[in-house]
Design a protein around this motif. Structure first.
Motif, PDB file in Angstrom:
ATOM      1  N   ASP A 101       2.870   8.426  96.685  1.00 10.60           N
ATOM      2  CA  ASP A 101       2.716   9.880  96.795  1.00 10.60           C
ATOM      3  C   ASP A 101       4.065  10.556  96.554  1.00 10.60           C
ATOM      4  N   GLY A 102       4.045  11.678  95.840  1.00 10.33           N
ATOM      5  CA  GLY A 102       5.246  12.489  95.654  1.00 10.33           C
ATOM      6  C   GLY A 102       6.335  11.860  94.814  1.00 10.33           C
ATOM      7  N   SER A 103       5.998  10.975  93.887  1.00  4.29           N
ATOM      8  CA  SER A 103       6.993  10.245  93.090  1.00  4.29           C
ATOM      9  C   SER A 103       7.625  11.044  91.952  1.00  4.29           C
ATOM     10  N   PHE A 104       6.994  12.147  91.519  1.00  5.64           N
ATOM     11  CA  PHE A 104       7.454  12.849  90.323  1.00  5.64           C
ATOM     12  C   PHE A 104       7.635  14.345  90.581  1.00  5.64           C
ATOM     13  N   LYS A 105       8.601  14.939  89.882  1.00  7.45           N
ATOM     14  CA  LYS A 105       8.850  16.379  89.954  1.00  7.45           C
ATOM     15  C   LYS A 105       7.892  17.156  89.046  1.00  7.45           C
ATOM     16  N   MET A 106       7.449  16.500  87.977  1.00  6.69           N
ATOM     17  CA  MET A 106       6.536  17.134  87.025  1.00  6.69           C
ATOM     18  C   MET A 106       5.560  16.079  86.521  1.00  6.69           C
ATOM     19  N   VAL A 107       4.311  16.495  86.339  1.00  4.51           N
ATOM     20  CA  VAL A 107       3.306  15.655  85.694  1.00  4.51           C
ATOM     21  C   VAL A 107       2.737  16.452  84.534  1.00  4.51           C
ATOM     22  N   VAL A 108       2.684  15.828  83.364  1.00  2.00           N
ATOM     23  CA  VAL A 108       2.059  16.421  82.184  1.00  2.00           C
ATOM     24  C   VAL A 108       0.716  15.713  82.029  1.00  2.00           C
TER      25      VAL A 108
ATOM     26  N   ARG B   7      -1.517  13.900  93.627  1.00  2.88           N
ATOM     27  CA  ARG B   7      -1.037  12.978  94.657  1.00  2.88           C
ATOM     28  C   ARG B   7       0.374  12.490  94.359  1.00  2.88           C
ATOM     29  N   VAL B   8       0.648  12.107  93.108  1.00  2.75           N
ATOM     30  CA  VAL B   8       1.967  11.561  92.761  1.00  2.75           C
ATOM     31  C   VAL B   8       3.008  12.648  92.506  1.00  2.75           C
ATOM     32  N   LEU B   9       2.581  13.894  92.510  1.00  3.33           N
ATOM     33  CA  LEU B   9       3.480  15.027  92.305  1.00  3.33           C
ATOM     34  C   LEU B   9       4.152  15.398  93.623  1.00  3.33           C
ATOM     35  N   ASP B  10       5.442  15.651  93.578  1.00  2.44           N
ATOM     36  CA  ASP B  10       6.202  16.066  94.751  1.00  2.44           C
ATOM     37  C   ASP B  10       5.780  17.484  95.162  1.00  2.44           C
ATOM     38  N   THR B  11       5.932  17.806  96.442  1.00  2.00           N
ATOM     39  CA  THR B  11       5.640  19.157  96.910  1.00  2.00           C
ATOM     40  C   THR B  11       6.490  20.160  96.138  1.00  2.00           C
ATOM     41  N   TRP B  12       5.893  21.232  95.716  1.00  2.00           N
ATOM     42  CA  TRP B  12       6.455  22.273  94.855  1.00  2.00           C
ATOM     43  C   TRP B  12       6.733  21.771  93.435  1.00  2.00           C
ATOM     44  N   GLY B  13       6.214  20.589  93.103  1.00  2.00           N
ATOM     45  CA  GLY B  13       6.337  20.080  91.741  1.00  2.00           C
ATOM     46  C   GLY B  13       5.364  20.796  90.818  1.00  2.00           C
ATOM     47  N   THR B  14       5.560  20.613  89.532  1.00  7.35           N
ATOM     48  CA  THR B  14       4.784  21.303  88.501  1.00  7.35           C
ATOM     49  C   THR B  14       3.863  20.335  87.773  1.00  7.35           C
ATOM     50  N   LEU B  15       2.618  20.744  87.609  1.00  6.44           N
ATOM     51  CA  LEU B  15       1.676  20.016  86.774  1.00  6.44           C
ATOM     52  C   LEU B  15       1.370  20.889  85.566  1.00  6.44           C
ATOM     53  N   VAL B  16       1.632  20.353  84.385  1.00  7.37           N
ATOM     54  CA  VAL B  16       1.293  21.039  83.139  1.00  7.37           C
ATOM     55  C   VAL B  16       0.026  20.373  82.622  1.00  7.37           C
ATOM     56  N   PHE B  17      -1.024  21.153  82.435  1.00  7.25           N
ATOM     57  CA  PHE B  17      -2.317  20.632  82.011  1.00  7.25           C
ATOM     58  C   PHE B  17      -2.665  21.208  80.649  1.00  7.25           C
ATOM     59  N   LYS B  18      -3.048  20.320  79.738  1.00  7.06           N
ATOM     60  CA  LYS B  18      -3.441  20.743  78.387  1.00  7.06           C
ATOM     61  C   LYS B  18      -4.885  20.323  78.158  1.00  7.06           C
TER      62      LYS B  18
END
Length: 163
Positions: free
Chosen positions: A63-70, A109-120
């Protein structure tokens, strides 16, 4: 035990990395469920070579491993076995709703709190509204692009859980 160190950005369905300016960008962990090569109908070579094989419905990270997920999952669920579009973009399973619901949950789940998810998402076969109904998260902003404005770029932020 020391946890593995990863780049700050995860792309769990990167395919051939089409949207990246630098297809070897060290800030991104490129993942995909496929590792394969194809010659497309116009003679071009298509290489799908993830740095790590992974299934976006069950990501192998804490959990929370990444700052951003694309998150740019396949947008087709109807395509023949020899379809060049399926080779290029991948293909969703018959139960695509379950796959995308799990994909959103895993990406958050793997995104850090306040992290960004970019969805296309490309609305070739499935309207974006049907896809967004599969997550309880709401995008902050977005944009439609493409020849017929059928591709959607949406940005989410992972907020901390309410107590």
């Amino acid at each position: 035990m020391k946890e593995a160190s990863f780049p700050p950005v995860l792309d769990p369905a990167s395919g051939s990395r089409m949207m990246y300016f630098d297809k070897q960008d060290q800030r991104v962990l490129f993942g995909d469920i496929r590792s394969e090569s194809h010659i497309l109908c116009d003679g071009r070579a298509l290489e799908i070579r993830p740095a790590m094989l992974m299934d976006f419905t069950s990501l192998p990270f804490a959990d929370g491993s990444f700052k951003m997920v694309v998150f740019d999952p396949p947008h087709l669920y109807r395509a023949g076995p020899q379809s060049w579009q399926a080779k290029k973009y991948g293909k969703l399973p018959a139960h695509w709703q379950d796959a995308l619901r799990s994909g959103f949950a895993e990406c958050f789940r793997v995104l850090d709190t306040w992290g960004t998810l970019v969805f296309k998402w490309a609305e070739t076969q499935i309207p974006v509204a049907e896809v967004l109904a599969l997550t309880d998260r709401k995008p902050v902003c977005g944009n439609r692009s493409g020849l017929r404005s059928g591709t959607h770029w949406l940005v989410f932020i992972k907020e901390p859980p309410c107590n």
